[in-house]
Enzyme design. Structure first.
Site, mmCIF file in Angstrom:
data_model
loop_
_atom_site.group_PDB
_atom_site.id
_atom_site.type_symbol
_atom_site.label_atom_id
_atom_site.label_comp_id
_atom_site.label_asym_id
_atom_site.label_seq_id
_atom_site.Cartn_x
_atom_site.Cartn_y
_atom_site.Cartn_z
ATOM 1 N N LEU A 22 -7.172 4.481 -11.661
ATOM 2 C CA LEU A 22 -8.028 3.063 -12.308
ATOM 3 C C LEU A 22 -7.851 2.207 -10.669
ATOM 4 O O LEU A 22 -8.407 1.284 -10.964
ATOM 5 C CB LEU A 22 -7.050 2.349 -13.198
ATOM 6 N N GLU A 175 -1.556 -10.128 -4.950
ATOM 7 C CA GLU A 175 -0.657 -8.839 -5.092
ATOM 8 C C GLU A 175 0.485 -9.717 -5.201
ATOM 9 O O GLU A 175 1.376 -8.308 -5.067
ATOM 10 C CB GLU A 175 -1.646 -7.560 -4.982
ATOM 11 N N ARG A 211 -6.624 -6.778 -1.248
ATOM 12 C CA ARG A 211 -6.958 -7.419 -2.230
ATOM 13 C C ARG A 211 -5.826 -8.485 -2.358
ATOM 14 O O ARG A 211 -5.779 -9.379 -3.505
ATOM 15 C CB ARG A 211 -5.498 -6.088 -3.036
ATOM 16 N N HIS A 247 -1.156 -2.792 0.047
ATOM 17 C CA HIS A 247 -1.044 -2.989 -0.554
ATOM 18 C C HIS A 247 -0.357 -3.392 1.620
ATOM 19 O O HIS A 247 0.188 -2.394 1.468
ATOM 20 C CB HIS A 247 0.291 -3.422 -1.176
ATOM 21 N N CYS A 368 7.894 -0.612 -4.217
ATOM 22 C CA CYS A 368 6.532 -0.943 -4.983
ATOM 23 C C CYS A 368 7.463 -1.353 -6.678
ATOM 24 O O CYS A 368 7.328 -2.342 -7.176
ATOM 25 C CB CYS A 368 6.037 -0.181 -5.258
HETATM 26 O O1 SUG Z 1 -1.812 -1.052 -7.917
HETATM 27 N N1 SUG Z 1 -0.813 2.113 -8.689
HETATM 28 C C1 SUG Z 1 -0.084 0.896 -8.454
HETATM 29 C C2 SUG Z 1 0.301 0.634 -7.073
HETATM 30 C C3 SUG Z 1 1.135 -0.500 -6.893
HETATM 31 C C4 SUG Z 1 1.803 0.069 -5.466
HETATM 32 N N2 SUG Z 1 2.547 -1.189 -6.029
HETATM 33 C C5 SUG Z 1 2.942 -1.982 -4.422
HETATM 34 N N3 SUG Z 1 2.514 -1.520 -3.126
HETATM 35 N N4 SUG Z 1 3.970 -2.896 -4.378
HETATM 36 C C6 SUG Z 1 -1.738 -0.174 -8.468
HETATM 37 O O2 SUG Z 1 -2.592 0.299 -7.472
HETATM 38 C C7 SUG Z 1 -1.987 3.272 -10.617
HETATM 39 C C8 SUG Z 1 -2.535 3.188 -12.004
HETATM 40 C C9 SUG Z 1 -3.454 4.581 -12.633
HETATM 41 O O3 SUG Z 1 -3.863 4.498 -11.429
HETATM 42 O O4 SUG Z 1 -2.784 4.861 -13.759
HETATM 43 C C10 SUG Z 1 -1.296 1.689 -10.424
HETATM 44 O O5 SUG Z 1 -1.856 0.571 -11.011
#
Ligand code: SUG
Length: 440
Positions: A22, A175, A211, A247, A368
């Site tokens: 996603l 974010e 983001r 991020h 994360c």
């Molecule tokens: O927002 N992955 C998250 C990962 C977040 C990592 N957070 C930090 N770096 N702080 C994102 O991209 C993937 C979900 C999916 O594809 O099912 C997702 O949302």
């Protein structure tokens, strides 16, 4: 100065953890899209990481998973009828939306909010602003429920201020703590807050999405009542974003007086380091630790998530400890770098590897999975006690996970209306352990 602790609030990984593909710009999410996920293993891995940090003498909290599937999202998209009818219709006509409604992405609590401890704010309260996560649909649905969780946990208005999310517009893309670093001499003393953004409001960019907007970062700093001479706004490099650093916490991490970062992390590295030195003047002696491109290629840093580590002051260690994902150990350049890092007499003296592979396959490493909240003893006493972990509570949560979570979850399973009931029952059982039934 008051005694304060960095409390890590980890996201309790929810029963619908799956590989939805996603997140545009998140290479792990794209690479593993559609694979079979193991929600039970994912949640147990996360809880084991918490157990390990408690054993090292740290204060550990959790944030509960959000209600999934999010029926409000599906109803907003025009689906109606019973829960089972909504799921059946969505699975046939809008499977991508159903995946978003089921996303367990709230596990990455570094994106839940930005947090400023009371030592930094004008009114002497601890401030939290929920991130609007407006760039990705599956994440943009999180903020109302996240704010409700934060209000339940930080409910004392004299000590805490919980701010709702910024407006849902690209100019305000936010974010949370994934793009925020706090440096200080010790947690309870006034610090310097670094806000890393990818674009200005109104600026259009090409390549992977940026983001975080500068306006969002500035708005959070204003809302928290931070002193402008103790804030630094730093532009993340386009090279890092396009290499997959969606991020800033994928290319840098900081703790106390130390900032550990990749050579390519920031657009104007020297300008950023000078600004941090100026902002920290009179407070602490800033210690930058830069990882050279020649030693760790940016692609390796992102694949191995070297910087998506927790950088911690553990009571028994003189120097900082880096809690890195096992992928860092399994990548030649990053493992070799870590060996040299601890041998040098710099501020980071130890590396511990943690297995959070289920989360990593969606782009979420140890950093994360946690929201850092620096709290005084009084603030710890004033927050909701049910979310503060000890070994016994970890055991109880693991028992619920073993009893209620599926071992395997394939994309097609989201179409099964019975799965929605399972998710609700599992979440209710977890909330029971955390004494947060009000969120049911
Ligand atoms: O927002 N992955 C998250 C990962 C977040 C990592 N957070 C930090 N770096 N702080 C994102 O991209 C993937 C979900 C999916 O594809 O099912 C997702 O949302």
């Amino acid at each position: 100065m008051s005694v304060a602790h960095e409390v890590n609030f980890d996201g309790l990984i929810g029963p619908s953890h799956n590989y939805g593909g996603l997140s545009d710009g998140n290479l792990a999410s794209a690479a593993n899209a559609g694979d079979i996920a193991n929600p039970r293993e994912a949640a147990l891995q996360g809880l084991e990481k918490m157990r390990m940090l408690i054993a090292h003498g740290l204060v550990q909290g959790v944030l509960p998973p959000l209600p999934r599937p999010n029926f409000d999202l599906l109803v907003s998209a025009g689906f109606g009828g019973t829960d089972a009818q909504i799921i059946e219709a969505a699975s046939k006509t809008a499977p991508g939306l159903l995946k978003a409604a089921y996303s367990a992405s709230s596990m990455w609590t570094a994106n839940a909010a930005t947090v400023s401890p009371s030592a930094d704010t004008r009114d002497g309260r601890l401030h939290l602003t929920t991130a609007n996560l407006s760039t990705m649909l599956h994440r943009a649905q999180e903020h109302p429920d996240t704010t409700a969780s934060l209000i339940s946990i930080f409910s004392n208005d004299e000590k805490f201020a919980v701010h709702g999310a910024l407006p849902m517009h690209p100019d305000f893309s936010d974010e949370g703590a994934a793009n925020h670093v706090r440096l200080c001499s010790s947690h309870g003393e006034e610090g310097v807050e670094l806000f890393v953004y990818g674009r200005e409001a109104g600026e259009s960019t090409i390549g992977f999405p940026s983001r975080q907007s500068k306006l969002a970062s500035e708005s959070v700093a204003r809302g928290h009542g931070l002193k402008s001479n103790r804030c630094v706004f730093i532009r993340q490099s386009r090279a890092a974003i396009d290499a997959g650093a969606f991020h800033n916490d994928v290319v840098s991490v900081g703790a106390l007086d130390t900032l550990f970062f990749h050579e390519l992390a920031f657009e104007d590295r020297n300008g950023a380091l000078d600004a941090i030195r100026r902002a920290s003047s009179g407070l602490f002696d800033f210690k930058p630790v830069m990882v050279p491109l020649a030693e760790v290629p940016i692609e390796d840093a992102i694949r191995a998530y070297l910087f998506n580590s927790q950088l911690l002051k553990m009571p028994e260690e003189d120097r900082l400890v880096l809690v890195a994902p096992t992928e860092t150990e399994n990548t030649v350049s990053t493992r070799a770098y870590c060996e040299r890092l601890v041998e040098s007499n710099g501020p980071i003296g130890k590396v511990i590897y943690a297995d959070v592979r289920q989360s990593m396959r969606n782009g979420g490493g140890p950093a994360c999975l946690r929201l850092r909240v620096v709290m005084t003893d009084d603030e710890i006493d004033a927050c909701h006690q049910g979310v503060l972990m000890d070994e016994e509570t970890i055991d109880e949560l693991q028992e619920v996970v073993r009893r209620t979570y599926r071992d395997r979850l394939a994309p097609a399973d989201l179409a099964d209306p019975l799965f929605a009931n399972e998710c609700r029952e599992a979440r209710e059982a977890l909330l029971g352990v955390l004494d947060l039934e009000g969120l049911c």
